[in-house]
Design an enzyme around this catalytic site. Structure first.
Site, short mmCIF file in Angstrom:
data_model
loop_
_atom_site.label_atom_id
_atom_site.label_comp_id
_atom_site.label_asym_id
_atom_site.label_seq_id
_atom_site.Cartn_x
_atom_site.Cartn_y
_atom_site.Cartn_z
CG ASN A 42 -47.06 11.87 -19.13
OD1 ASN A 42 -46.20 12.48 -18.49
ND2 ASN A 42 -47.26 10.56 -18.98
CE LYS A 51 -45.37 8.40 -21.23
NZ LYS A 51 -45.44 7.02 -21.76
CG HIS A 54 -48.54 6.80 -16.60
ND1 HIS A 54 -47.74 5.82 -17.11
CD2 HIS A 54 -48.98 7.52 -17.65
CE1 HIS A 54 -47.67 5.96 -18.43
NE2 HIS A 54 -48.42 6.98 -18.78
CD GLU A 74 -44.49 5.26 -18.68
OE1 GLU A 74 -44.57 5.13 -19.91
OE2 GLU A 74 -44.29 6.36 -18.13
CD GLU A 106 -52.06 6.81 -20.41
OE1 GLU A 106 -51.66 7.61 -21.25
OE2 GLU A 106 -51.38 6.48 -19.41
N GLY A 158 -46.53 3.95 -25.94
CA GLY A 158 -45.19 4.02 -26.49
C GLY A 158 -44.84 2.89 -27.43
CB SER A 165 -49.84 4.83 -29.77
OG SER A 165 -48.75 4.17 -29.14
#
Length: 248
Positions: free
Chosen positions: A11, A13, A95, A97, A166, A172, A210
């Site tokens: 991904n 991003k 996701h 985010e 996730e 991150g 991660s």
């Protein structure tokens, strides 16, 4: 031993440029062959060049989101039909985010998964809890709620999606769930899917958060972890290739 073939998806991003993308993909292509299925989900403007670069190989490509609508007056949105025209095999939906920064609800995520499947694009449906939710002992309730909306919306098509767990606290941050922590949630999700479809044993459940070359093999060795959805490490050809090899 499971017969499910591992899947590793990068991904990107909101990263990339013509030059950086060319170097990244060249590095990943040069590292083949891999013993797992591999794909990259790239920003919309780079779909065309990614499709051209990867067209002759065995690495697939996809997008990071799609609209829940077929078409119409939805400025800034990109439809699943458009993604299909670019040869996308996958699209990430839900996701963390997107859920956090764009207030996407469980039902909206489910609707996006449904329309993606209707156009022949496999949705990678993301679920995961925040640090506060984990510390409050709410992990199971949160991920089951998120997945439940998708199961009910997709109905008999539920086995056609990919699920990615996730944990938000590991995205991150440099922190990662231990293999045992990740497996515990994956087993929970698998059980929930088994109640919904007899094909749950065929479905691929990915871990994201991660994942790096030095922890990928341990994570992927867990019985219900079938690969990874890779963020930061997917932007470095050597790291991404190492993770793909770990899955093989």
């Amino acid at each position: 031993m499971t017969s499910r073939r591992k899947l590793v998806v990068g991904n990107w991003k909101m990263h990339g440029s013509h030059k950086a993308n060319a170097e990244l993909l060249e590095g990943v292509l040069a590292a083949r062959p891999f013993g797992a299925d591999v794909a990259v989900c790239v920003p919309f403007p780079f779909l065309s060049e990614t499709a051209v670069t990867l067209a002759a190989g065995d690495i697939r490509w996809g997008a990071q989101d799609c609209s829940a609508h077929e078409q119409g007056a939805y400025t800034g949105e990109v439809s699943a039909a458009m993604l299909r025209e670019f040869g996308c095999r996958y699209v990430i939906v839900g996701h963390s985010e997107r859920r956090a920064y764009h207030a996407e609800s469980d039902q909206l995520v489910a609707d996006k998964a449904k329309i993606a499947l209707a156009h022949g694009v496999t949705p990678i449906v993301c679920v995961g809890e925040t640090l506060a939710q984990r510390e409050a002992g709410e992990t199971a309730a949160v991920v089951k709620r998120q997945l439940s909306a998708v199961i009910h919306t997709l109905g008999h098509c539920v086995a056609e999606m990919v699920v990615a767990y996730e944990p938000v606290w590991a995205i991150g941050t440099g922190k990662t769930a231990s293999p045992e922590q990740a497996q515990e949630v994956h087993a929970l999700l698998r059980a929930q899917l088994q109640a919904a479809t007899p094909r749950a044993g065929e479905m691929r459940l990915l871990y994201g958060g991660s994942v790096k070359p030095d922890n990928a093999a341990q994570l992927f060795a867990q019985p219900d972890i079938d690969g990874g959805l890779i963020g930061g490490a997917a932007l470095k050809a050597a790291d991404f290739a190492a993770i793909c090899r770990a899955a093989g």
